[in-house]
Design a protein around this motif. Structure first.
Motif, PDB file in Angstrom:
ATOM      1  N   MET A  82       0.836  -1.208   0.000  1.00  0.00           N
ATOM      2  CA  MET A  82       0.000   0.000   0.000  1.00  0.00           C
ATOM      3  C   MET A  82       0.870   1.257   0.000  1.00  0.00           C
ATOM      4  O   MET A  82       0.592   2.221  -0.721  1.00  0.00           O
ATOM      5  N   GLN A  83       1.926   1.253   0.791  1.00  0.00           N
ATOM      6  CA  GLN A  83       2.812   2.409   0.843  1.00  0.00           C
ATOM      7  C   GLN A  83       3.516   2.611  -0.496  1.00  0.00           C
ATOM      8  O   GLN A  83       3.659   3.743  -0.965  1.00  0.00           O
ATOM      9  N   ALA A  84       3.942   1.515  -1.127  1.00  0.00           N
ATOM     10  CA  ALA A  84       4.589   1.627  -2.436  1.00  0.00           C
ATOM     11  C   ALA A  84       3.608   2.174  -3.467  1.00  0.00           C
ATOM     12  O   ALA A  84       3.953   3.043  -4.280  1.00  0.00           O
ATOM     13  N   GLU A  85       2.376   1.688  -3.421  1.00  0.00           N
ATOM     14  CA  GLU A  85       1.367   2.158  -4.370  1.00  0.00           C
ATOM     15  C   GLU A  85       1.061   3.631  -4.145  1.00  0.00           C
ATOM     16  O   GLU A  85       0.914   4.394  -5.099  1.00  0.00           O
ATOM     17  N   GLN A  86       1.004   4.049  -2.905  1.00  0.00           N
ATOM     18  CA  GLN A  86       0.753   5.461  -2.623  1.00  0.00           C
ATOM     19  C   GLN A  86       1.906   6.320  -3.144  1.00  0.00           C
ATOM     20  O   GLN A  86       1.689   7.404  -3.682  1.00  0.00           O
ATOM     21  N   GLY A  87       3.125   5.837  -3.035  1.00  0.00           N
ATOM     22  CA  GLY A  87       4.277   6.560  -3.586  1.00  0.00           C
ATOM     23  C   GLY A  87       4.191   6.667  -5.096  1.00  0.00           C
ATOM     24  O   GLY A  87       4.480   7.726  -5.679  1.00  0.00           O
ATOM     25  N   GLU A  88       3.773   5.578  -5.753  1.00  0.00           N
ATOM     26  CA  GLU A  88       3.600   5.610  -7.212  1.00  0.00           C
ATOM     27  C   GLU A  88       2.510   6.594  -7.596  1.00  0.00           C
ATOM     28  O   GLU A  88       2.645   7.332  -8.580  1.00  0.00           O
ATOM     29  N   GLN A  89       1.427   6.629  -6.826  1.00  0.00           N
ATOM     30  CA  GLN A  89       0.342   7.570  -7.105  1.00  0.00           C
ATOM     31  C   GLN A  89       0.814   9.012  -6.959  1.00  0.00           C
ATOM     32  O   GLN A  89       0.442   9.874  -7.754  1.00  0.00           O
ATOM     33  N   ARG A  90       1.645   9.274  -5.942  1.00  0.00           N
ATOM     34  CA  ARG A  90       2.194  10.624  -5.773  1.00  0.00           C
ATOM     35  C   ARG A  90       3.031  11.021  -6.980  1.00  0.00           C
ATOM     36  O   ARG A  90       2.924  12.137  -7.493  1.00  0.00           O
ATOM     37  N   ALA A  91       3.864  10.095  -7.461  1.00  0.00           N
ATOM     38  CA  ALA A  91       4.720  10.378  -8.621  1.00  0.00           C
ATOM     39  C   ALA A  91       3.866  10.616  -9.867  1.00  0.00           C
ATOM     40  O   ALA A  91       4.136  11.537 -10.649  1.00  0.00           O
ATOM     41  N   LEU A  92       2.835   9.795 -10.064  1.00  0.00           N
ATOM     42  CA  LEU A  92       1.948   9.977 -11.216  1.00  0.00           C
ATOM     43  C   LEU A  92       1.212  11.308 -11.142  1.00  0.00           C
ATOM     44  O   LEU A  92       1.038  11.992 -12.155  1.00  0.00           O
ATOM     45  N   GLN A  94       2.305  14.043  -9.771  1.00  0.00           N
ATOM     46  CA  GLN A  94       3.265  15.087 -10.137  1.00  0.00           C
ATOM     47  C   GLN A  94       3.444  15.142 -11.653  1.00  0.00           C
ATOM     48  O   GLN A  94       3.519  16.227 -12.240  1.00  0.00           O
ATOM     49  N   GLN A  95       3.496  13.968 -12.298  1.00  0.00           N
ATOM     50  CA  GLN A  95       3.599  13.939 -13.752  1.00  0.00           C
ATOM     51  C   GLN A  95       2.378  14.570 -14.389  1.00  0.00           C
ATOM     52  O   GLN A  95       2.494  15.344 -15.345  1.00  0.00           O
ATOM     53  N   LEU A  96       1.199  14.249 -13.878  1.00  0.00           N
ATOM     54  CA  LEU A  96      -0.036  14.803 -14.424  1.00  0.00           C
ATOM     55  C   LEU A  96      -0.091  16.318 -14.275  1.00  0.00           C
ATOM     56  O   LEU A  96      -0.528  17.021 -15.183  1.00  0.00           O
ATOM     57  N   VAL A  97       0.344  16.811 -13.144  1.00  0.00           N
ATOM     58  CA  VAL A  97       0.370  18.260 -12.937  1.00  0.00           C
ATOM     59  C   VAL A  97       1.306  18.901 -13.953  1.00  0.00           C
ATOM     60  O   VAL A  97       0.977  19.924 -14.560  1.00  0.00           O
ATOM     61  N   GLY A  98       2.452  18.298 -14.186  1.00  0.00           N
ATOM     62  CA  GLY A  98       3.397  18.818 -15.179  1.00  0.00           C
ATOM     63  C   GLY A  98       2.805  18.802 -16.573  1.00  0.00           C
ATOM     64  O   GLY A  98       2.931  19.773 -17.336  1.00  0.00           O
ATOM     65  N   LEU A  99       2.149  17.707 -16.932  1.00  0.00           N
ATOM     66  CA  LEU A  99       1.519  17.608 -18.250  1.00  0.00           C
ATOM     67  C   LEU A  99       0.386  18.612 -18.399  1.00  0.00           C
ATOM     68  O   LEU A  99       0.216  19.232 -19.456  1.00  0.00           O
ATOM     69  N   ARG A 100      -0.385  18.791 -17.336  1.00  0.00           N
ATOM     70  CA  ARG A 100      -1.472  19.777 -17.374  1.00  0.00           C
ATOM     71  C   ARG A 100      -0.922  21.176 -17.591  1.00  0.00           C
ATOM     72  O   ARG A 100      -1.420  21.951 -18.414  1.00  0.00           O
ATOM     73  N   ASP A 101       0.145  21.519 -16.872  1.00  0.00           N
ATOM     74  CA  ASP A 101       0.756  22.843 -17.008  1.00  0.00           C
ATOM     75  C   ASP A 101       1.321  23.036 -18.422  1.00  0.00           C
ATOM     76  O   ASP A 101       1.190  24.111 -19.014  1.00  0.00           O
ATOM     77  N   GLU A 102       1.922  21.983 -18.956  1.00  0.00           N
ATOM     78  CA  GLU A 102       2.462  22.029 -20.315  1.00  0.00           C
ATOM     79  C   GLU A 102       1.340  22.235 -21.335  1.00  0.00           C
ATOM     80  O   GLU A 102       1.451  23.055 -22.254  1.00  0.00           O
ATOM     81  N   ALA A 103       0.246  21.514 -21.166  1.00  0.00           N
ATOM     82  CA  ALA A 103      -0.896  21.639 -22.074  1.00  0.00           C
ATOM     83  C   ALA A 103      -1.512  23.036 -21.975  1.00  0.00           C
ATOM     84  O   ALA A 103      -1.899  23.627 -22.988  1.00  0.00           O
ATOM     85  N   GLU A 104      -1.584  23.574 -20.775  1.00  0.00           N
ATOM     86  CA  GLU A 104      -2.130  24.925 -20.588  1.00  0.00           C
ATOM     87  C   GLU A 104      -1.245  25.962 -21.285  1.00  0.00           C
ATOM     88  O   GLU A 104      -1.739  26.896 -21.915  1.00  0.00           O
ATOM     89  N   GLY A 105       0.054  25.796 -21.185  1.00  0.00           N
ATOM     90  CA  GLY A 105       0.975  26.703 -21.879  1.00  0.00           C
ATOM     91  C   GLY A 105       0.806  26.636 -23.391  1.00  0.00           C
ATOM     92  O   GLY A 105       0.779  27.660 -24.076  1.00  0.00           O
ATOM     93  N   ALA A 106       0.670  25.421 -23.911  1.00  0.00           N
ATOM     94  CA  ALA A 106       0.457  25.243 -25.355  1.00  0.00           C
ATOM     95  C   ALA A 106      -0.879  25.857 -25.772  1.00  0.00           C
ATOM     96  O   ALA A 106      -0.979  26.494 -26.830  1.00  0.00           O
ATOM     97  N   ARG A 107      -1.906  25.701 -24.939  1.00  0.00           N
ATOM     98  CA  ARG A 107      -3.212  26.288 -25.253  1.00  0.00           C
ATOM     99  C   ARG A 107      -3.119  27.810 -25.319  1.00  0.00           C
ATOM    100  O   ARG A 107      -3.656  28.452 -26.223  1.00  0.00           O
TER     101      ARG A 107
END
Length: 124
Positions: A82-92, A94-107
């Motif tokens: 469970m702890q490992a999965e929660q760590g993976e979710q945190r990393a994902l 962060q990736q999603l936030v980065g992708l969202r920010d990138e998409a917003e900049g492109a928009r």
């Protein structure tokens, strides 16, 4: 608030919504807490791992693990997953936030380009 290593108390969250689990993340390599609070995940005992790293006699450790029983070991493994999965979710996340920010900049760039083209067409 209650702190415990008793597995039966750690499972109360799953049978009664009045309870919640949380733990402080532990770095198994450094043998120290990270002080990151993990909500929704019960803590696991690190006593055996710490004792092993500190050189406690293997036969004493084996007796300790045996006295815990299979149920405790299973709960410990489940918590670790469970702890490992929660760590993976945190990393994902962060990736999603980065992708969202990138998409917003492109928009924004596309919108600015569109407005420039409209202005140029209106000026003609």
């Amino acid at each position: 608030m209650c702190t415990t290593h008793h597995s039966s108390l750690k499972t109360l969250k799953y049978s009664d919504p009045a309870f919640e689990n949380a733990c402080v993340e532990f770095d198994d390599v450094a043998l120290a807490p990270t002080y990151r609070l993990l909500w929704g995940v019960p803590g696991r005992s690190n006593a055996i791992a710490i004792a092993r790293r500190l050189g406690l006699q293997p036969d004493v450790l084996d007796d300790a693990v045996e006295s815990l029983g299979a149920g405790e070991a299973d709960v410990g493994e489940l918590i670790e997953r469970m702890q490992a999965e929660q760590g993976e979710q945190r990393a994902l996340r962060q990736q999603l936030v980065g992708l969202r920010d990138e998409a917003e900049g492109a928009r924004r760039q596309l919108e600015a380009r569109r407005l420039e083209q409209e202005a140029a067409a209106a000026a003609e």
